[in-house]
Design a protein around this motif. Structure first.
Motif, PDB file in Angstrom:
ATOM      1  N   GLY A  65      -9.675   6.625  -6.335  1.00  0.00           N
ATOM      2  CA  GLY A  65      -9.156   6.211  -5.028  1.00  0.00           C
ATOM      3  C   GLY A  65      -7.905   6.961  -4.601  1.00  0.00           C
ATOM      4  O   GLY A  65      -7.427   6.781  -3.480  1.00  0.00           O
ATOM      5  N   LYS A  66      -7.347   7.789  -5.481  1.00  0.00           N
ATOM      6  CA  LYS A  66      -6.179   8.631  -5.159  1.00  0.00           C
ATOM      7  C   LYS A  66      -5.030   7.804  -4.565  1.00  0.00           C
ATOM      8  O   LYS A  66      -4.507   8.098  -3.489  1.00  0.00           O
ATOM      9  CB  LYS A  66      -6.578   9.754  -4.203  1.00  0.00           C
ATOM     10  N   LEU A  67      -4.639   6.775  -5.317  1.00  0.00           N
ATOM     11  CA  LEU A  67      -3.563   5.888  -4.845  1.00  0.00           C
ATOM     12  C   LEU A  67      -2.214   6.568  -5.041  1.00  0.00           C
ATOM     13  O   LEU A  67      -1.894   7.042  -6.140  1.00  0.00           O
ATOM     14  CB  LEU A  67      -3.593   4.571  -5.617  1.00  0.00           C
ATOM     15  N   PRO A  68      -1.364   6.623  -4.015  1.00  0.00           N
ATOM     16  CA  PRO A  68      -0.054   7.269  -4.152  1.00  0.00           C
ATOM     17  C   PRO A  68       0.955   6.347  -4.831  1.00  0.00           C
ATOM     18  O   PRO A  68       0.839   5.119  -4.772  1.00  0.00           O
ATOM     19  CB  PRO A  68       0.344   7.540  -2.705  1.00  0.00           C
ATOM     20  N   LEU A  69       1.925   6.939  -5.468  1.00  0.00           N
ATOM     21  CA  LEU A  69       3.033   6.184  -6.053  1.00  0.00           C
ATOM     22  C   LEU A  69       3.937   5.675  -4.946  1.00  0.00           C
ATOM     23  O   LEU A  69       4.367   6.442  -4.077  1.00  0.00           O
ATOM     24  CB  LEU A  69       3.836   7.084  -7.016  1.00  0.00           C
ATOM     25  N   GLN A  70       4.226   4.382  -4.981  1.00  0.00           N
ATOM     26  CA  GLN A  70       5.220   3.793  -4.079  1.00  0.00           C
ATOM     27  C   GLN A  70       6.280   3.137  -4.955  1.00  0.00           C
ATOM     28  O   GLN A  70       5.976   2.192  -5.692  1.00  0.00           O
ATOM     29  CB  GLN A  70       4.574   2.744  -3.176  1.00  0.00           C
ATOM     30  N   GLU A  71       7.483   3.654  -4.918  1.00  0.00           N
ATOM     31  CA  GLU A  71       8.540   3.108  -5.773  1.00  0.00           C
ATOM     32  C   GLU A  71       9.737   2.677  -4.944  1.00  0.00           C
ATOM     33  O   GLU A  71      10.015   3.235  -3.878  1.00  0.00           O
ATOM     34  CB  GLU A  71       8.981   4.128  -6.829  1.00  0.00           C
ATOM     35  N   ASN A  72      10.410   1.674  -5.446  1.00  0.00           N
ATOM     36  CA  ASN A  72      11.674   1.226  -4.869  1.00  0.00           C
ATOM     37  C   ASN A  72      12.655   1.139  -6.023  1.00  0.00           C
ATOM     38  O   ASN A  72      12.476   0.331  -6.935  1.00  0.00           O
ATOM     39  CB  ASN A  72      11.512  -0.138  -4.190  1.00  0.00           C
ATOM     40  N   ARG A  73      13.670   1.997  -6.007  1.00  0.00           N
ATOM     41  CA  ARG A  73      14.557   2.112  -7.173  1.00  0.00           C
ATOM     42  C   ARG A  73      15.702   1.110  -7.174  1.00  0.00           C
ATOM     43  O   ARG A  73      16.469   1.048  -8.120  1.00  0.00           O
ATOM     44  CB  ARG A  73      15.132   3.531  -7.232  1.00  0.00           C
ATOM     45  N   ASN A  74      15.845   0.350  -6.115  1.00  0.00           N
ATOM     46  CA  ASN A  74      16.999  -0.540  -6.073  1.00  0.00           C
ATOM     47  C   ASN A  74      16.667  -1.770  -5.231  1.00  0.00           C
ATOM     48  O   ASN A  74      17.152  -1.923  -4.123  1.00  0.00           O
ATOM     49  CB  ASN A  74      18.209   0.207  -5.488  1.00  0.00           C
ATOM     50  N   VAL A  75      15.817  -2.643  -5.797  1.00  0.00           N
ATOM     51  CA  VAL A  75      15.408  -3.835  -5.067  1.00  0.00           C
ATOM     52  C   VAL A  75      15.931  -5.065  -5.803  1.00  0.00           C
ATOM     53  O   VAL A  75      15.927  -5.101  -7.034  1.00  0.00           O
ATOM     54  CB  VAL A  75      13.863  -3.874  -4.941  1.00  0.00           C
ATOM     55  N   PRO A  76      16.435  -6.075  -5.103  1.00  0.00           N
ATOM     56  CA  PRO A  76      16.896  -7.302  -5.771  1.00  0.00           C
ATOM     57  C   PRO A  76      15.777  -7.925  -6.596  1.00  0.00           C
ATOM     58  O   PRO A  76      14.617  -7.936  -6.181  1.00  0.00           O
ATOM     59  CB  PRO A  76      17.306  -8.199  -4.599  1.00  0.00           C
ATOM     60  N   MET A  77      16.143  -8.431  -7.759  1.00  0.00           N
ATOM     61  CA  MET A  77      15.156  -8.982  -8.685  1.00  0.00           C
ATOM     62  C   MET A  77      14.302 -10.055  -8.016  1.00  0.00           C
ATOM     63  O   MET A  77      13.071 -10.055  -8.138  1.00  0.00           O
ATOM     64  CB  MET A  77      15.885  -9.548  -9.912  1.00  0.00           C
ATOM     65  N   GLU A  78      14.932 -10.986  -7.326  1.00  0.00           N
ATOM     66  CA  GLU A  78      14.188 -12.077  -6.705  1.00  0.00           C
ATOM     67  C   GLU A  78      13.186 -11.558  -5.683  1.00  0.00           C
ATOM     68  O   GLU A  78      12.064 -12.051  -5.583  1.00  0.00           O
ATOM     69  CB  GLU A  78      15.159 -13.066  -6.052  1.00  0.00           C
ATOM     70  N   GLN A  79      13.592 -10.543  -4.914  1.00  0.00           N
ATOM     71  CA  GLN A  79      12.687  -9.970  -3.914  1.00  0.00           C
ATOM     72  C   GLN A  79      11.481  -9.316  -4.581  1.00  0.00           C
ATOM     73  O   GLN A  79      10.344  -9.458  -4.123  1.00  0.00           O
ATOM     74  CB  GLN A  79      13.433  -8.936  -3.070  1.00  0.00           C
ATOM     75  N   ALA A  80      11.733  -8.605  -5.706  1.00  0.00           N
ATOM     76  CA  ALA A  80      10.648  -7.942  -6.428  1.00  0.00           C
ATOM     77  C   ALA A  80       9.630  -8.960  -6.925  1.00  0.00           C
ATOM     78  O   ALA A  80       8.409  -8.740  -6.825  1.00  0.00           O
ATOM     79  CB  ALA A  80      11.208  -7.137  -7.591  1.00  0.00           C
ATOM     80  N   ARG A  95       4.512   0.779  -7.610  1.00  0.00           N
ATOM     81  CA  ARG A  95       3.291   0.237  -7.020  1.00  0.00           C
ATOM     82  C   ARG A  95       2.234   1.333  -6.875  1.00  0.00           C
ATOM     83  O   ARG A  95       2.520   2.446  -6.428  1.00  0.00           O
ATOM     84  CB  ARG A  95       3.590  -0.368  -5.640  1.00  0.00           C
ATOM     85  N   PHE A  96       1.011   0.983  -7.299  1.00  0.00           N
ATOM     86  CA  PHE A  96      -0.163   1.803  -7.019  1.00  0.00           C
ATOM     87  C   PHE A  96      -1.224   0.862  -6.437  1.00  0.00           C
ATOM     88  O   PHE A  96      -1.807   0.058  -7.175  1.00  0.00           O
ATOM     89  CB  PHE A  96      -0.703   2.471  -8.283  1.00  0.00           C
ATOM     90  N   GLY A  97      -1.432   0.911  -5.141  1.00  0.00           N
ATOM     91  CA  GLY A  97      -2.347  -0.029  -4.507  1.00  0.00           C
ATOM     92  C   GLY A  97      -1.841  -1.449  -4.683  1.00  0.00           C
ATOM     93  O   GLY A  97      -0.712  -1.771  -4.294  1.00  0.00           O
ATOM     94  N   LYS A  98      -2.655  -2.316  -5.304  1.00  0.00           N
ATOM     95  CA  LYS A  98      -2.256  -3.714  -5.514  1.00  0.00           C
ATOM     96  C   LYS A  98      -1.561  -3.941  -6.850  1.00  0.00           C
ATOM     97  O   LYS A  98      -1.177  -5.063  -7.174  1.00  0.00           O
ATOM     98  CB  LYS A  98      -3.483  -4.628  -5.403  1.00  0.00           C
ATOM     99  N   SER A  99      -1.436  -2.886  -7.637  1.00  0.00           N
ATOM    100  CA  SER A  99      -0.696  -2.984  -8.909  1.00  0.00           C
ATOM    101  C   SER A  99       0.780  -2.762  -8.642  1.00  0.00           C
ATOM    102  O   SER A  99       1.175  -1.693  -8.147  1.00  0.00           O
ATOM    103  CB  SER A  99      -1.203  -1.921  -9.899  1.00  0.00           C
ATOM    104  N   ILE A 100       1.607  -3.780  -8.957  1.00  0.00           N
ATOM    105  CA  ILE A 100       3.058  -3.645  -8.782  1.00  0.00           C
ATOM    106  C   ILE A 100       3.768  -4.252  -9.987  1.00  0.00           C
ATOM    107  O   ILE A 100       3.492  -5.388 -10.367  1.00  0.00           O
ATOM    108  CB  ILE A 100       3.540  -4.305  -7.456  1.00  0.00           C
TER     109      ILE A 100
END
Length: 870
Positions: free
Chosen positions: A620-635, A656-661
């Motif tokens: 499915g060629k899912l792209p990497l989606q990263e957030n390097r500085n997100v509050p723990m509760e929000q994550a 995150r890759f698709g629905k895997s986070i």
């Protein structure tokens, strides 16, 4: 005061003093090579004391789970025999990182104990550091003068370096300390001897409850002290001891921290606590140890044969053997205590409640395994007893039983004493010491002080974005070990090298200076929040810039496997259920390993479905989606998976890759298509309720199929290039099975013929039907002949021998009538005769075998058997 209230009052008190409450860190350490477990409340904050990181809060308070079962701080053998030492305990603490110092720490400690908790001032004593000539330190008069404002001088005692100078290890931050002791003896006992004479004398009712450490020095490798630029406060109060004082009891085990567990042990064992010392010790051991094991499993450390896992297994086995020996519990029962533990501590430590089923499963399986070991050990011990010629069993044999089979030495000594035998304890201790010396020599490491090149340089990791960077060496040190020899640890102002963590191995690569000189980086690790690079050589020009280059193949293949573990985790939860949780992983360039909670073996059909699920995401060629500085509760609200046993900050990195986070600090591919393909190699059990999948991706998959194709071609050639190799192979197997059946029939006929011939050769010696003979039969044939003859003759003594594949085999059969009337034992006989063929063996009293590497000794063995019967 209930234990829950004791804990909450402590945290609330320091919260009112502007301290931030932080949760307990996991007990199992992952980035500190000097320790296996958190053994003191300060350990999770070492990076702040060492100056490696800046704390978000300069005032912190917490209750920290601690485990003291290895290394310098090891209370294991005291547990159960006294009433105030534990393996696992809670350490209540308040911390100041360069903020307040002695004045506030002492005043607040006194206020909390005497005003909030209401402890009588007349039962308290305090100690201060008396000074040390070796270190050139004078008495801590500052602490002494501060204590005088709260307590009479006759209750302020001077303590030596051992008791009142705290150090985290041979090197590092340290300082004088003030201990607060409490005397809870009766008035009559106090009239006989003053409490001040019992402080630090291991009296069970005059105990230390709080230690205030004033960290103001740094211990260097040469033993000297240097003053730290900032002064810190590190305090630790024993929660269980404090509960003992506040609940007015004489033992930690009489507090509500332990009484529910003890009551459950009484119910299960049908034994009463408080009647006999041996039973009491056993119950205390079990009540303590189940806590240590349960919390370790909850924090991700399963019992195993190595490292921290071995320590946890040892604790649990100690509990099992006390139950086995003194509570007559021959079946698993400790796992049944987890329910009580979860109810008592689950609110303060939710991990024990959420992991309850897993903890029970693991403990039960470990109990079953060790009880089998005890049964086997008893058989081996009986054999040792039979072979003992005098009244003393050698320490060497007892150590072999302990070291090879895990049979407890104290149980060995107990059984021997019951049989009127002695154990050579000195011999055992000598063997044990030899083993410790070998282990110590193998792991001994000498670490120099850091050489600082650039002070106050803030290290930065840039490896998410680049594999190359221009760097400066900020500090280095030399480390020497027997295993690795000389090694240099290097730290840079910034680095593209990923340090080992989250299951992923550290990067490799090289440094290159402006002259083209190269130093290879062999590994990268993280220690107390510092990224350390390992090299065999120190760069020649340490003050000049370097180009740091990460091995792209090593990195990219590791990233491929790391991303695959995330997709695998998603697949497992989707296909097997939401109960699946990651319990460990290993990500290398050539393979990945993923441990997870699941109650049953994963079927081949499910494994194929899991493999297909992952490969669908790769395609499915899912792209990497990263957030390097997100509050723990929000994550967590976004659905990110947080793992038990991991230490997270207030802000985290999500991948995150698709629905895997997931929350993850590791290296990943930019697109799942970079993984190429995912292939499961194996699925197996790690422990009760824990499964393991091993898999490969990328280049390793190509190599796998290439090798399989080579083997297939070779096999096809051996089958004369059959159009249907599988069918041809099946035909061969069928033919082979038929031939085997025919051979077995021929051998049976041969054995029958031989049996009839042997009847004629039996000799009567002293009323015994005897024969010793070499035959051309296999082991099964010898046994068949022996039992056939045995069914026809009483008082039969046979020694049959054969030679197979250059090795000798002896089979000894003795009729049960002879075994009983002559006190004979085929196992003992065959072991003695086995010496002639340079081998050994054993078995039952009426039938036993021995194998050896010297067939030429068969004739001597046969002759020796004849002489034995005569």
């Amino acid at each position: 005061m209930k234990s829950q209230d004791v804990r909450s009052k402590f945290l609330s008190f320091f919260e009112d003093k502007k301290h931030s409450i932080v949760p307990s860190a996991p007990m199992v350490l992952k980035d500190d090579p000097t320790l296996m477990f958190v053994n003191a409340g300060m350990v999770p904050f070492k990076e702040y004391f060492l100056g490696n990181s800046e704390p978000k809060h300069t005032r912190i308070t917490d209750t920290q789970k601690c485990l003291r079962v290895s290394g310098k701080h090891n209370d294991l053998e005291e547990v159960g025999y006294d009433t105030y030492h534990h393996t696992l305990f809670e350490m209540l603490g308040n911390w100041s990182f360069g903020d307040y110092f002695k004045k506030e720490a002492i005043a607040w400690a006194w206020e909390l104990l005497t005003e909030v908790y209401g402890i009588d001032k007349d039962i308290l004593y305090v100690t201060v550091f008396e000074g040390s000539e070796d270190d050139g330190l004078e008495m801590d008069t500052e602490a002494y003068d501060l204590w005088k404002q709260h307590i009479s001088e006759d209750r302020i005692l001077k303590g030596n370096k051992k008791d009142n100078f705290w150090e985290m290890g041979d090197q590092g931050p340290c300082g004088p300390c003030s201990e607060i002791h409490v005397d809870i003896r009766s008035a009559e006992e106090k009239a006989k001897i003053s409490g001040k004479d019992l402080v630090n004398k291991d009296h069970p009712q005059v105990v230390e409850i709080w230690n205030l450490v004033f960290i103001q020095y740094n211990r260097k490798a040469n033993g000297s002290l240097e003053t730290l630029p900032n002064k810190h406060i590190d305090t630790g109060m024993g929660f269980e001891r404090l509960c003992m004082v506040l609940q007015g009891v004489q033992s930690n085990y009489d507090t509500d921290v332990f009484t529910p567990i003890i009551r459950e042990i009484e119910t299960i064992s049908n034994k009463t606590y408080g009647n006999t010392n041996k039973v009491d010790v056993a119950i205390r051991v079990i009540a303590d140890h189940v806590r240590a094991v349960a919390f370790s499993i909850a924090d991700g450390q399963l019992p195993s044969n190595t490292g921290a896992g071995y320590v946890i297994r040892r604790i649990l086995r100690r509990a099992v053997r006390y139950g086995f020996t003194f509570l007559d519990k021959k079946e698993p029962f400790i796992y049944r205590l987890v329910d009580v533990l979860s109810k008592r501590m689950g609110d303060a430590f939710p991990e024990i409640k959420s992991q309850k089923q897993l903890i029970e499963n693991v403990i039960k399986e470990e109990e079953q395994s060790f009880l089998r070991t005890l049964d086997q050990g008893l058989i081996l011990l009986n054999r040792i007893v039979e072979e003992t010629k005098n009244s003393t069993v050698s320490g060497e044999k007892a150590f072999e039983l302990y070291d090879t089979y895990g049979f407890p030495i104290d149980l060995t000594a107990l059984i021997l004493s019951e049989r009127g035998l002695k154990l050579d304890e000195k011999g055992f201790e000598n063997e044990l010491q030899k083993q410790k010396d070998r282990s110590r020599a193998a792991s001994e490491m000498l670490t120099d002080d850091w050489t600082i090149l650039i002070d106050d340089a803030e290290e930065e990791f840039v490896g998410y974005d680049t594999l190359e960077a221009n760097v400066k060496l900020t500090r280095y040190r030399k480390v020497t070990s027997k295993k690795e020899g000389d090694m240099y640890q290097l730290v840079f102002n910034l680095t593209p090298f990923y340090p080992e963590g989250g299951g992923q191995v550290g990067d490799k690569g090289y440094l290159e200076d402006v002259r083209g000189d190269v130093v290879y980086i062999l590994d990268t690790k993280k220690e107390n929040n510092v990224i350390i690079h390992f090299a065999k050589n120190l760069p020649k020009h340490i003050n000049e810039p370097f180009k740091a280059v990460v091995s792209d193949e090593h990195r990219n293949l590791s990233a491929s496997n790391h991303t695959a573990t995330h997709l695998l985790h998603q697949a497992l939860r989707t296909i097997l259920g939401d109960h699946v949780e990651q319990k460990g992983s290993l990500v290398k360039p050539n393979a990945l390993r993923f441990d997870f909670s699941h109650f049953a073996k994963v079927s081949p059909e499910q494994l194929q479905e899991i493999e297909d699920f992952v490969n669908a995401r790769i395609e499915g060629k899912l792209p990497l989606q990263e957030n390097r500085n997100v509050p723990m509760e929000q994550a967590l609200e976004e659905g990110a998976m947080a793992l038990f046993g991991e230490k997270y900050g207030d802000t985290v990195r999500t991948v995150r890759f698709g629905k895997s986070i997931e929350l993850c600090g590791g290296i990943h591919v930019n697109n799942t298509s970079d993984i190429w393909y995912f292939k499961i190699i194996s699925e197996s059990a790690v422990a009760a309720g824990i499964r393991r999948i091993e898999a490969i991706t990328n280049k390793a998959v190509r190599d796998f199929y290439s090798e399989n194709n080579r083997v297939y071609s070779k096999m096809k050639a051996l089958l004369n290039n059959a159009k249907e190799p599988a069918k041809a192979l099946k035909n061969l197997q069928d033919e082979n099975a038929e031939l085997k059946k025919q051979i077995e029939g021929l051998l049976k006929d041969k054995a029958g013929t031989i049996k009839n011939e042997l009847k004629q050769e039996l000799n009567d010696i002293n009323g015994i039907k005897f024969l010793a003979k070499k035959l051309d039969l296999d082991a099964g044939g010898l046994k068949d002949v022996a039992f056939e003859l045995g069914s026809q003759f009483k008082n039969l003594f046979l020694l049959l021998a054969t030679e197979q594949n250059g090795k000798a085999l002896l089979s000894c059969y003795i009729s049960k009538e002879l075994v009983a009337s002559k006190d004979l034992n085929a196992g003992q006989v065959v072991r003695e005769l086995g010496k002639h063929i340079q081998g050994g063996g054993g078995g039952q009293p009426f039938f036993a075998t021995a194998g050896g590497k010297n067939p030429s000794g068969i004739s001597d063995a046969l002759e020796a058997a004849k002489e034995f019967v005569k």
